[in-house]
Design a protein around this motif. Structure first.
Motif, PDB file in Angstrom:
ATOM      1  N   ASP A 131      23.280  23.530  53.686  1.00 53.71           N
ATOM      2  CA  ASP A 131      24.352  24.331  53.100  1.00 53.71           C
ATOM      3  C   ASP A 131      23.699  25.356  52.183  1.00 53.71           C
ATOM      4  O   ASP A 131      23.164  25.000  51.124  1.00 53.71           O
ATOM      5  CB  ASP A 131      25.311  23.444  52.318  1.00 53.71           C
ATOM      6  N   PRO A 132      23.721  26.637  52.557  1.00 56.62           N
ATOM      7  CA  PRO A 132      23.040  27.663  51.735  1.00 56.62           C
ATOM      8  C   PRO A 132      23.561  27.728  50.307  1.00 56.62           C
ATOM      9  O   PRO A 132      22.836  28.136  49.398  1.00 56.62           O
ATOM     10  CB  PRO A 132      23.336  28.969  52.497  1.00 56.62           C
ATOM     11  N   SER A 133      24.844  27.352  50.078  1.00 59.03           N
ATOM     12  CA  SER A 133      25.399  27.472  48.725  1.00 59.03           C
ATOM     13  C   SER A 133      24.737  26.519  47.742  1.00 59.03           C
ATOM     14  O   SER A 133      24.817  26.725  46.527  1.00 59.03           O
ATOM     15  CB  SER A 133      26.911  27.206  48.760  1.00 59.03           C
ATOM     16  N   VAL A 134      24.074  25.473  48.238  1.00 54.01           N
ATOM     17  CA  VAL A 134      23.427  24.516  47.331  1.00 54.01           C
ATOM     18  C   VAL A 134      21.961  24.331  47.691  1.00 54.01           C
ATOM     19  O   VAL A 134      21.340  23.329  47.340  1.00 54.01           O
ATOM     20  CB  VAL A 134      24.163  23.147  47.358  1.00 54.01           C
ATOM     21  N   ARG A 146      18.887  22.834  45.424  1.00 51.16           N
ATOM     22  CA  ARG A 146      19.354  22.106  44.241  1.00 51.16           C
ATOM     23  C   ARG A 146      18.966  20.641  44.379  1.00 51.16           C
ATOM     24  O   ARG A 146      18.905  20.089  45.489  1.00 51.16           O
ATOM     25  CB  ARG A 146      20.872  22.236  44.089  1.00 51.16           C
ATOM     26  N   PRO A 170      31.660  20.444  53.818  1.00 44.92           N
ATOM     27  CA  PRO A 170      32.772  21.401  53.948  1.00 44.92           C
ATOM     28  C   PRO A 170      33.655  21.065  55.138  1.00 44.92           C
ATOM     29  O   PRO A 170      33.188  20.634  56.189  1.00 44.92           O
ATOM     30  CB  PRO A 170      32.056  22.750  54.127  1.00 44.92           C
ATOM     31  N   ARG A 176      37.004  25.392  39.121  1.00 42.57           N
ATOM     32  CA  ARG A 176      35.718  26.040  39.351  1.00 42.57           C
ATOM     33  C   ARG A 176      35.832  27.557  39.255  1.00 42.57           C
ATOM     34  O   ARG A 176      34.899  28.232  38.805  1.00 42.57           O
ATOM     35  CB  ARG A 176      35.190  25.648  40.728  1.00 42.57           C
ATOM     36  N   GLU A 225      39.485  23.440  42.796  1.00 40.24           N
ATOM     37  CA  GLU A 225      39.118  24.814  43.165  1.00 40.24           C
ATOM     38  C   GLU A 225      39.489  25.790  42.055  1.00 40.24           C
ATOM     39  O   GLU A 225      38.702  26.686  41.723  1.00 40.24           O
ATOM     40  CB  GLU A 225      39.818  25.188  44.469  1.00 40.24           C
ATOM     41  N   TRP A 267      29.166  17.961  45.477  1.00 40.33           N
ATOM     42  CA  TRP A 267      29.231  18.644  46.771  1.00 40.33           C
ATOM     43  C   TRP A 267      29.751  17.668  47.807  1.00 40.33           C
ATOM     44  O   TRP A 267      29.326  16.513  47.873  1.00 40.33           O
ATOM     45  CB  TRP A 267      27.839  19.130  47.175  1.00 40.33           C
TER      46      TRP A 267
END
Length: 889
Positions: free
Chosen positions: A665-668, A671, A640, A612, A609, A637
């Motif tokens: 997962d909206p964060s990825v 992709r 979570p 990043r 963490e 990934w």
């Protein structure tokens, strides 16, 4: 003079100078016939041969490769398929400092460079000045060899035994007593439980004391010289790389020196002058390493090794039993609770029950009484301090600098030595008294000491010993102790001669020491495979840049392989660098162990963490590659809220499948998934066949498969997909086992879900192997920069610059006093660029730039070394004159 056996033959003048009470108790001096006997027939040759062979035979399984001694297999995160049953040594610095940094120092020497600087850890830091690398210690050259650390440790054991034997013979102890003492000391508890630089100074305690005894004998005889052993032993103790042990051993040496003043009369000043001369010569010889160390301390982070940080620390008195019965509460590193974990992190060795019994028998005999009482008092007071007895702690910590070090761990070698000497004297006492048919008070006093070693710890901490996990092994240990004590009691009432009793007691003490020493040797790995593909990639592609690891290639192994990694694990450390790590890279790392996984606060940010969150700070240090465990790329990934768990496993046989559904997962979102990692258990490499995976998102699917022979046990197996799949909406993953007659395990999330634990990868690693994946970090700052100039580096220390106008050259190496530079052969000032780095002004045109590091004031260090060498050599000059005069008609 000394005969060929190593015994001491006193001259008439020396005999006359001794008090009558002492000469009556000296063993008979060797005759001319004994001196002229062939060496191979002498007891001295046989004793030294045994002292050399014993450690070799004890570690024969490691020498022959039946078990793996190389610490890279256990501590380096560089091997797969490693199997072992427990800990073989307590301190992992056997790897991070002693092995990795010692190997780098050895390579530097062999390449013709003095190892003053290590550019491969952190952003560069002193190498010799850190001490733990033992960079200037001559035996460190063995670390350039395969398995060199094993040979180094064996040589240290041999030297410990031989010097102890020589010391005992110099005292006038019989061959049996000297041999017992030598064997006991070379199999002491510190050698058994620790293997980092802590053990390096151990052999030089008896070596220095041999010099003290030589000085005393010469003072008695009115002869010059006699300080050579003291000078050499003291210097080697300091070069050995662990000043705490050298200092604590020095305290015992000082007490021994004072105890031996007895009986000298008006020769006392001559004796003390010789010892002082040897001490001065030793310090002068050690001046280069002392200067490097002291200079580093002025700029170093020391952790608790400052401001009396260990004054109130000690080992829990409830663990006292393990001093005499080392494995009574479990094998090495056995940690059923937090208290046990703290104990194993603090303990520095053990003694052994029979050793204490035999040593106690020697305390009250009249010959060398002052020395015996000094050694016994040392053992009692220091052991009391180690286990937190307040009065003794106050006495010990009142000595300057003691409370700045882990005295409770590093006093153990001197305790073991004192007991070994006393045990040798006890065997001498018995062997030299054939007229005594029954043991006297000393014998029963030794037995009483042995009983106290059992009863006192049990009485102090009986509640701890009732703990269920301890009961079986504790019971076996106590049975052994009772049998041993009863055997010694029966020996006292037997009809054996005293010499036979001495032989049996000495053999029993040595047998116990060897057995206790060998028990941890069973835990060295039986098998394993070093994985070097990732290391080789970095060696070819890293150049002058650096890498950061989240585990594989543990700190300082970059130095081992000649690849620069910013991780570190050492003390002391540059204070400026430690501050930068905490403030800009990872605010939850342990200051001395920036290793990419250990956390200062368990619930705080992980190393991943913080990586990043601070990628730009890593780029600014020149970090080009990130290294992570296989299947765990820093940019992978994971679902979570799902922590890695290895508590439940599902077995897949040929044809079996497992599946799970991942919510969006909206964060990825959108992709492209390029591979799927699955956390597998291969049952120590036994799994056979292929693991196939199918990944589907929206209306697109892709498949991949990988041979289980390439999987590492309890690691993520990364399986590339045959085509990238954009992740849109929920995704489904199916894992399928194909072929093979042995199952594979999938580590799952806890019940009731029991989903396979997976990772998704959006960028493929640039390289990797069975233990690591390597990911490139774009945008890393170059090691050398100069605006407007064309730079052509040849190495970290040399480059050519072509500049159209004057410019400033910046170098990403830690600034410390001692760095110098030349520009076209002319000295140039190395300035500090910001809080960390270096800069040099360049003129217009072509410039050849060279950097060089040497600790400040080292010229004085070299001069002091030469002076010490001359002073030490002067000790032998009277020998040459005596031989020439004896040869003159």
């Amino acid at each position: 003079m000394a005969d060929e056996e190593g015994s001491t033959r006193l001259s008439t003048a020396e005999m006359d100078a001794l008090p009558n009470s002492l000469t009556q108790r000296l063993p008979p001096q060797p005759t001319g016939a004994e001196i002229q006997a062939p060496l191979w027939r002498s007891s001295g040759f046989r004793a030294i041969a045994l002292l050399i062979l014993a450690p070799i035979l004890a570690k024969l399984s490691l020498i022959l490769g039946w078990r793996l001694a190389d610490p890279r297999f256990v501590e380096g995160w560089l091997a797969s398929g490693v199997t072992r049953d427990g800990l073989s040594t307590l301190d992992p610095n056997i790897a991070y400092t002693s092995h990795a940094l010692g190997h780098r120092a050895a390579l530097d020497w062999l390449s013709g460079h003095i190892p003053w600087w290590n550019p491969y850890s952190g952003i560069g830091m002193p190498l010799a000045g850190d001490m733990q690398s033992a960079a200037l210690f001559p035996p460190t050259l063995l670390l350039a060899l395969p398995n060199g650390q094993l040979y180094l440790h064996i040589s240290l054991q041999i030297a410990s035994g031989v010097f102890t034997w020589l010391l005992m013979r110099r005292l006038g102890v019989t061959a049996l007593g000297a041999l017992v003492a030598g064997l006991l000391f070379e199999f002491n508890g510190t050698f058994a439980w620790l293997a980092n630089a802590v053990v390096n100074p151990i052999p030089f305690l008896p070596m220095v004391l041999l010099g003290v005894e030589e000085a005393r004998a010469r003072a008695l005889a009115g002869r010059a010289g006699g300080w050579g052993w003291t000078a050499g032993g003291l210097a080697l103790s300091l070069y050995a790389g662990f000043p705490e042990v050298a200092y604590f051993n020095g305290l015992l040496i000082a007490l021994w020196t004072l105890a031996r003043l007895a009986g000298l009369g008006d020769r006392s000043m001559a004796y003390m002058a010789r010892v002082a001369t040897g001490t001065v010569a030793g310090l002068l010889l050690a001046a280069p390493i002392l200067i490097a160390f002291v200079e580093y301390l002025g700029h170093g982070y020391l952790g608790n090794h400052a401001a009396a940080g260990f004054r109130h620390s000690h080992i829990d008195i409830q663990r006292l039993l393990t001093l005499f019965l080392p494995y009574a509460l479990g094998e090495l590193g056995h940690t059923p609770d937090a208290q046990a974990f703290i104990f194993w992190g603090a303990v520095g060795g053990y003694t052994g029950l029979i050793l204490v019994v035999v040593a106690a028998m020697a305390v009250w005999r009249p010959w060398l009484r002052g020395l015996r009482l000094t050694l016994a008092g040392w053992c009692v007071v220091v052991t009391g301090a180690v286990y937190g007895q307040h009065a003794m702690v106050a006495v010990v910590t009142a000595i300057p600098a003691v409370s700045d070090a882990m005295f409770f761990r590093y006093f153990n070698p001197s305790i073991s030595f004192a007991l070994a000497v006393l045990a040798g004297l006890a065997c001498h006492d018995l062997a030299e008294r054939p007229e005594e048919r029954r043991p006297k008070l000393a014998y029963w006093g030794g037995l009483a000491a042995g009983v106290a070693c059992l009863v006192a710890p049990l009485w102090l901490s009986h509640r701890l010993y009732m703990n269920a996990p301890f009961v079986p092994i504790l019971a076996r240990s106590l049975i052994y102790a009772v049998v041993a004590l009863l055997g010694i009691r029966e020996l006292g009432g037997s009809t054996f001669s005293n010499r036979t009793r001495a032989l049996i007691l000495g053999a029993a003490a040595v047998a116990e020491a060897v057995a206790l020493f060998m028990l941890p040797l069973r835990n060295y790995p039986k098998s394993g495979r070093l994985q070097t593909a990732g290391v080789e990639f970095l060696q070819k592609n890293l150049g002058l840049q650096r890498f950061y690891t989240l585990g594989p290639i543990q700190p300082n192994y970059g130095a081992y392989y000649g690849i620069a990694g910013i991780n570190h694990n050492d003390l002391p450390l540059p204070a400026a660098w430690v501050d930068h790590v905490f403030n800009h890279l990872d605010n939850n790392t342990i200051e001395s162990a920036f290793d990419g996984h250990d956390r200062k606060v368990a619930g705080g940010p992980t190393a991943l963490e913080n990586l990043r969150a601070n990628l730009d700070a890593y780029r600014a240090l020149g970090v080009k590659y990130l290294v992570a465990p296989t299947g765990q790329s820093p940019f992978d990934w994971k679902p979570p809220g799902v922590a890695v768990s290895m508590t439940e496993v599902s077995r897949l046989e040929d044809g079996d499948s497992a599946s799970l559904v991942l919510p969006p997962d909206p964060s990825v979102a959108d992709r492209e998934v390029r591979s799927v990692g699955v956390l597998v258990a291969t049952y120590v490499g036994q799994s056979k066949g292929t693991l196939a995976v199918r990944f589907c998102a929206a209306d697109r699917c892709a498949e991949g498969r990988r041979d289980l022979a390439t999987a590492a046990d309890n690691q993520y197996l990364s399986i590339p997909l045959d085509t990238p799949v954009p992740w849109a909406g929920p995704a489904a993953i199916t894992v399928h086992k194909v072929g093979g007659d042995f199952p594979v395990g999938l580590w799952t999330t806890p019940a009731p879900a029991r989903d396979p634990q997976v990772t998704l990868r959006f960028a493929s690693p640039v390289a990797g192997d069975a233990v690591m994946d390597i990911v490139e970090l774009p945008g890393a700052r170059p090691y050398f920069t100069a605006e407007g100039c064309r730079l052509t580096p040849a190495s970290r220390e040399t480059l050519t610059a072509d500049c159209p106008a004057p410019a400033m050259l910046t170098r990403l190496e830690l600034f410390m006093p001692g760095w110098t530079a030349t520009v076209n052969g002319v000295a140039a000032t190395v300035g500090q660029d910001g809080p960390l780095f270096q800069k040099v002004d360049l003129p217009a045109g072509r410039s050849d730039v060279r950097f060089h590091y040497q600790p400040p004031h080292m010229g004085w260090g070299y001069a002091a070394f030469l002076a010490g060498l001359g002073l030490a050599a002067a000790s032998a000059l009277p020998f040459a004159r005596n031989r020439r005069s004896a040869a003159t008609p």
